[in-house]
Design an enzyme around this catalytic site. Structure first.
Site, short mmCIF file in Angstrom:
data_model
loop_
_atom_site.label_atom_id
_atom_site.label_comp_id
_atom_site.label_asym_id
_atom_site.label_seq_id
_atom_site.Cartn_x
_atom_site.Cartn_y
_atom_site.Cartn_z
N PRO A 157 84.48 57.65 55.43
CA PRO A 157 85.45 57.50 56.52
C PRO A 157 86.26 56.21 56.40
O PRO A 157 86.13 55.28 57.20
CB PRO A 157 84.57 57.51 57.77
CG PRO A 157 83.26 56.98 57.31
CD PRO A 157 83.09 57.50 55.91
N GLY B 217 89.22 55.58 57.06
CA GLY B 217 90.08 55.29 58.21
C GLY B 217 89.42 54.36 59.21
O GLY B 217 90.08 53.51 59.83
N ASP B 218 88.11 54.48 59.39
CA ASP B 218 87.39 53.58 60.30
C ASP B 218 87.41 52.15 59.78
O ASP B 218 87.63 51.20 60.53
CB ASP B 218 85.95 54.05 60.46
CG ASP B 218 85.81 55.25 61.37
OD1 ASP B 218 86.58 55.34 62.35
OD2 ASP B 218 84.93 56.09 61.12
N SER B 219 87.16 52.00 58.48
CA SER B 219 87.14 50.65 57.90
C SER B 219 88.51 49.99 57.97
O SER B 219 88.62 48.80 58.22
CB SER B 219 86.65 50.72 56.44
OG SER B 219 85.35 51.25 56.37
N GLY C 217 89.03 48.81 61.41
CA GLY C 217 88.24 47.62 61.63
C GLY C 217 88.87 46.37 61.04
O GLY C 217 88.85 45.30 61.66
#
Length: 414
Positions: free
Chosen positions: A181, A183-185, A188
């Site tokens: 994933p 996109g999450d990193s 962040g």
């Protein structure tokens, strides 16, 4: 329990870290990945981060594999360097505890659907009244405004909506999600940048009012696609899928060697292509008008790719490595994580470090990025077990007696 009945104490709050953000205090109310990892990036650099979870059930992220003996391994990395407590801010007693905790922190991180904290009576006016100058990081799928603001979302949704997924995959085939994933990193990272930007401003103006940071994960992924928007605006191009072929430089692909390994070769500049042609024993390619410059090579990328692929496929990986390294051509075998663990460069840089964990003993994970000439920030602990630091925070920090802590625990407040 009134707010002034137990004055806030500061004992036991100092971080042991020597990182550049030592002294920064972050209260992390968020769940899953994008917002928590924003706080973790700063915890890696020395910030004292306290992770808040619901009593009993904890962060849903704990349920994501891989697990060892029921212990979540991903959690151990994504929430490393944090202290962990449990607190239900939806309960009146929990809100009172939150009100006592908040003045000890400089930053609040949350990723509930927009408006959720407001419904719980924790709107920004309340937060800034309790802690003037507080920085609030809000991470959501689509932002705090707009018609999609209340939609739920995960990384695959952010990646798909941003246009990223549409360019991943083979020509004529379905769009592909990458196996992590990302996109999450990305969200962040933008969250951490936002916090650091506010801190820079406050360093020059300590009396600046509190700030609210709005990170939309979809926009974060979209931002990293760089030229896709201007290309469509100016040329009307809708970029599609090209597999491992690059649409902006050639030759560039992943090639299979004679002994069954995979290798990535990228000749993204004219000088590197010239060195590659000579390493291949094909100086004639330099006189071929199809390959004269990158613009022509991209136009004929299937042709040049076939030539490079045939040459790479005739060599074992060690032969390919020797030929390309000696010619200073950009090249790498495609590593598995097992290969990373064995690689001399990663070992020399100590890119994988051993971290003590109270449940698993010594665990290995990635080191802190970036590094500083003045000294490397350290990973002091893996992600905490549920409520691991309740006594430290509620007892040492807030001075709540053990009997009262037991009552709060029995009532499901902590």
């Amino acid at each position: 329990m009134a707010l002034d009945e137990h004055p806030i104490e500061t004992r036991g709050t100092a971080s042991a870290s020597s990182g550049p953000l030592n002294g920064l205090r972050i209260l992390d109310l968020s769940t899953m990945i994008a917002a928590p990892v924003a706080a973790t990036f700063l915890a890696d650099l020395g910030a004292d981060v306290v992770k808040v979870e619901l009593p009993g059930q904890g962060d849903p992220f704990r349920g994501l594999p891989p697990h060892k003996d029921g212990i979540p391994l991903w959690w151990k990395v994504t929430n490393r360097n944090k202290r962990g407590i449990t607190l239900d801010v939806r309960k009146p007693a929990g809100r009172e505890l939150f009100e006592r905790l908040l003045p000890n922190f400089d930053v609040l991180v949350e990723n509930f659907r927009p408006g959720t904290l407001d419904k719980w009576g924790l709107d920004k006016e309340f937060l800034w009244r309790v802690k003037p100058g507080l920085t609030i990081l809000r991470v959501s799928g689509f932002g705090q405004t707009g018609p999609y603001r209340e939609r739920p979302g995960f990384a695959r949704v952010f990646e798909a909506l941003s246009g990223f997924t549409s360019i991943c995959g083979q020509p004529g085939g379905p769009p592909l999600h990458v196996g992590f994933p990302i996109g999450d990193s990305i969200a962040g990272l933008f969250g951490a940048i936002g916090i650091l930007s506010v801190l820079y401003r406050r360093a020059h103006d300590p009396e600046a009012p509190g700030e609210e940071i709005d990170v939309a994960a979809t926009e974060a992924v979209f931002r990293l696609l760089d030229f896709l928007a201007i290309e469509h605006d100016q040329l009307g191009v809708v970029r599609g899928r090209s597999g491992n072929l690059s649409e902006y430089t050639a030759p560039s692909n992943i090639y299979r060697t004679a002994d069954g390994h995979w290798a990535s070769i990228a000749a993204s500049t004219q000088s590197i292509f010239e060195r590659l042609a000579r390493a291949m024993g094909r100086p004639d390619l330099l006189a071929d008008p199809r390959f004269a410059a990158n613009e022509q090579r991209v136009r004929h990328r299937e042709d040049i790719d076939a030539i490079v692929g045939q040459w790479a496929g005739s060599k074992r990986l060690d032969e390919l490595r020797e030929a390309l390294d000696s010619a200073a051509v950009v090249f790498s075998p495609v590593y598995t994580i097992e290969d990373v663990f064995r690689d001399a460069q990663f070992a020399a840089r100590e890119a994988i470090v051993s971290v003590r964990d109270n449940q698993l003993g010594d665990v290995r994970m990635q080191t802190v990025v970036p590094r500083f000439a003045s000294g490397q920030a350290a990973i002091e602990r893996a992600g905490p077990s549920l409520g691991e630091h309740n006594d430290e925070i509620y007892g040492d920090l807030l001075g709540i007696p053990e009997a009262e802590r037991d009552r709060l625990h029995a009532d499901g407040v902590i």
